[in-house]
Design a protein around this motif. Sequence first.
Motif, PDB file in Angstrom:
ATOM      1  N   ALA A 160       0.844  -1.194   0.000  1.00 11.14           N
ATOM      2  CA  ALA A 160       0.000   0.000   0.000  1.00 11.14           C
ATOM      3  C   ALA A 160       0.876   1.240   0.000  1.00 11.14           C
ATOM      4  CB  ALA A 160      -0.911   0.009   1.225  1.00 11.14           C
ATOM      5  N   SER A 161       0.444   2.260  -0.738  1.00  9.07           N
ATOM      6  CA  SER A 161       1.162   3.534  -0.750  1.00  9.07           C
ATOM      7  C   SER A 161       0.159   4.673  -0.867  1.00  9.07           C
ATOM      8  CB  SER A 161       2.176   3.595  -1.898  1.00  9.07           C
ATOM      9  OG  SER A 161       1.516   3.529  -3.151  1.00  9.07           O
ATOM     10  N   LEU A 162       0.594   5.836  -0.421  1.00  5.06           N
ATOM     11  CA  LEU A 162      -0.285   7.001  -0.409  1.00  5.06           C
ATOM     12  C   LEU A 162       0.493   8.212  -0.888  1.00  5.06           C
ATOM     13  CD1 LEU A 162      -3.186   7.851   0.443  1.00  5.06           C
ATOM     14  CD2 LEU A 162      -2.255   8.439   2.679  1.00  5.06           C
ATOM     15  N   ARG A 163      -0.045   8.870  -1.915  1.00  8.52           N
ATOM     16  CA  ARG A 163       0.558  10.108  -2.416  1.00  8.52           C
ATOM     17  C   ARG A 163      -0.316  11.285  -2.009  1.00  8.52           C
ATOM     18  NH1 ARG A 163       3.807  12.933  -5.466  1.00  8.52           N
ATOM     19  NH2 ARG A 163       3.012  14.598  -6.783  1.00  8.52           N
ATOM     20  N   ILE A 164       0.329  12.366  -1.524  1.00  9.76           N
ATOM     21  CA  ILE A 164      -0.409  13.550  -1.106  1.00  9.76           C
ATOM     22  C   ILE A 164       0.326  14.798  -1.570  1.00  9.76           C
ATOM     23  CG2 ILE A 164       0.736  13.544   1.155  1.00  9.76           C
ATOM     24  CD1 ILE A 164      -1.847  14.769   2.323  1.00  9.76           C
ATOM     25  N   GLU A 165      -0.438  15.793  -2.017  1.00 13.31           N
ATOM     26  CA  GLU A 165       0.136  17.093  -2.355  1.00 13.31           C
ATOM     27  C   GLU A 165      -0.885  18.170  -2.027  1.00 13.31           C
ATOM     28  OE1 GLU A 165       0.944  16.984  -6.581  1.00 13.31           O
ATOM     29  OE2 GLU A 165      -1.041  17.792  -7.014  1.00 13.31           O
ATOM     30  N   PHE A 166      -0.371  19.308  -1.568  1.00 15.55           N
ATOM     31  CA  PHE A 166      -1.264  20.419  -1.253  1.00 15.55           C
ATOM     32  C   PHE A 166      -0.471  21.717  -1.218  1.00 15.55           C
ATOM     33  CE2 PHE A 166      -0.153  18.284   2.794  1.00 15.55           C
ATOM     34  CZ  PHE A 166       0.517  19.299   3.461  1.00 15.55           C
ATOM     35  N   ALA A 167      -1.207  22.831  -1.332  1.00 13.64           N
ATOM     36  CA  ALA A 167      -0.639  24.171  -1.216  1.00 13.64           C
ATOM     37  C   ALA A 167      -1.535  24.971  -0.276  1.00 13.64           C
ATOM     38  CB  ALA A 167      -0.554  24.850  -2.580  1.00 13.64           C
ATOM     39  N   ILE A 168      -0.936  25.534   0.782  1.00 17.84           N
ATOM     40  CA  ILE A 168      -1.692  26.306   1.764  1.00 17.84           C
ATOM     41  C   ILE A 168      -1.254  27.773   1.668  1.00 17.84           C
ATOM     42  CG2 ILE A 168      -2.274  26.589   4.196  1.00 17.84           C
ATOM     43  CD1 ILE A 168      -1.605  23.661   4.584  1.00 17.84           C
ATOM     44  N   PRO A 169      -2.118  28.647   1.185  1.00 11.52           N
ATOM     45  CA  PRO A 169      -1.748  30.052   1.030  1.00 11.52           C
ATOM     46  C   PRO A 169      -1.625  30.782   2.373  1.00 11.52           C
ATOM     47  CG  PRO A 169      -3.596  29.463  -0.403  1.00 11.52           C
ATOM     48  CD  PRO A 169      -3.420  28.356   0.574  1.00 11.52           C
ATOM     49  N   GLU A 170      -0.681  31.704   2.408  1.00  7.65           N
ATOM     50  CA  GLU A 170      -0.581  32.713   3.467  1.00  7.65           C
ATOM     51  C   GLU A 170      -0.469  32.132   4.867  1.00  7.65           C
ATOM     52  OE1 GLU A 170      -0.155  35.741   2.410  1.00  7.65           O
ATOM     53  OE2 GLU A 170      -0.657  35.216   0.337  1.00  7.65           O
ATOM     54  N   ILE A 171       0.085  30.941   5.019  1.00  8.05           N
ATOM     55  CA  ILE A 171       0.285  30.382   6.353  1.00  8.05           C
ATOM     56  C   ILE A 171       1.668  30.783   6.853  1.00  8.05           C
ATOM     57  CG2 ILE A 171       1.094  28.144   5.445  1.00  8.05           C
ATOM     58  CD1 ILE A 171      -0.248  26.829   7.888  1.00  8.05           C
ATOM     59  N   ASP A 172       1.734  31.309   8.077  1.00  4.85           N
ATOM     60  CA  ASP A 172       3.024  31.747   8.617  1.00  4.85           C
ATOM     61  C   ASP A 172       3.660  30.612   9.419  1.00  4.85           C
ATOM     62  OD1 ASP A 172       1.634  31.657  11.033  1.00  4.85           O
ATOM     63  OD2 ASP A 172       1.448  33.841  11.204  1.00  4.85           O
ATOM     64  N   ASP A 173       4.847  30.884   9.971  1.00  4.64           N
ATOM     65  CA  ASP A 173       5.586  29.837  10.678  1.00  4.64           C
ATOM     66  C   ASP A 173       4.840  29.367  11.922  1.00  4.64           C
ATOM     67  OD1 ASP A 173       7.585  29.899   8.801  1.00  4.64           O
ATOM     68  OD2 ASP A 173       8.886  31.233   9.953  1.00  4.64           O
ATOM     69  N   VAL A 174       4.158  30.272  12.608  1.00  2.00           N
ATOM     70  CA  VAL A 174       3.403  29.892  13.798  1.00  2.00           C
ATOM     71  C   VAL A 174       2.280  28.929  13.418  1.00  2.00           C
ATOM     72  CG1 VAL A 174       1.912  30.721  15.653  1.00  2.00           C
ATOM     73  CG2 VAL A 174       3.974  32.011  15.028  1.00  2.00           C
ATOM     74  N   GLY A 175       1.554  29.259  12.360  1.00  2.00           N
ATOM     75  CA  GLY A 175       0.483  28.389  11.904  1.00  2.00           C
ATOM     76  C   GLY A 175       0.999  27.045  11.442  1.00  2.00           C
ATOM     77  N   LEU A 176       2.153  27.062  10.791  1.00  2.00           N
ATOM     78  CA  LEU A 176       2.732  25.822  10.288  1.00  2.00           C
ATOM     79  C   LEU A 176       3.168  24.921  11.443  1.00  2.00           C
ATOM     80  CD1 LEU A 176       3.212  24.680   7.469  1.00  2.00           C
ATOM     81  CD2 LEU A 176       5.537  25.600   7.562  1.00  2.00           C
TER      82      LEU A 176
END
Length: 215
Positions: A160-176
Amino acid sequence: MTAQEWRPLMAVTYDGLPLSSGGAHGLGRMSIREAHSRTLDFIAACTSVAAPSSQSIGYSPVPNLPESPELRASMNRQFGDTHRDVLLAEREIESALSFLEEIDPQPRNEWGMVPIAFLRTWKIAILNPSTGEPYPGQLSTPYSGLGYDGGLTLRLSADASLRIEFAIPEIDDVGLRALVPHLQAHAPFRFSPKHWRRWSSTPRGRFVARKIDPM
């Protein structure tokens, strides 16, 4: 817009994993059922699904592995024409999982490749763990140029394998720093510290990236 008024667009992306790294995160020794269930749990806890999933099962010839008439005949009886991937309705997923269990273990070549695989793909947006709502703008046009469409693909075969990709706009280091442990706590795989990027737009509308390690 004047130079003083211009403000760059920013986003953080994750691409796990690129084709050069195998194309997806391996799910170790999980069974077919566990891999599917753990993926659904992750989706429920960490994402908003933007559209119904798509799923398929297919038979593909494998290098250095003799054709298996028995497997192909089983596929034909269960799903019809196996000379191409067979698109499945959501109600047929249970039958596909049961079929994979029935034919396990499949014959493998020396690289571990097998003929039959099931794929299920979702279009997703990542949830903000503080609000339970999707981060704004993930599927919007200004960020579509990054090429990260918010996708999750589960592949079930011999492994089993899982591929994931995403882009999160305007997130700062604290949010990350709040987001990444939340994702990791629910994911059925280990996020890689090597595949995070922070993107910024230029005045000419291009995006440039730098590697980050939020792990």
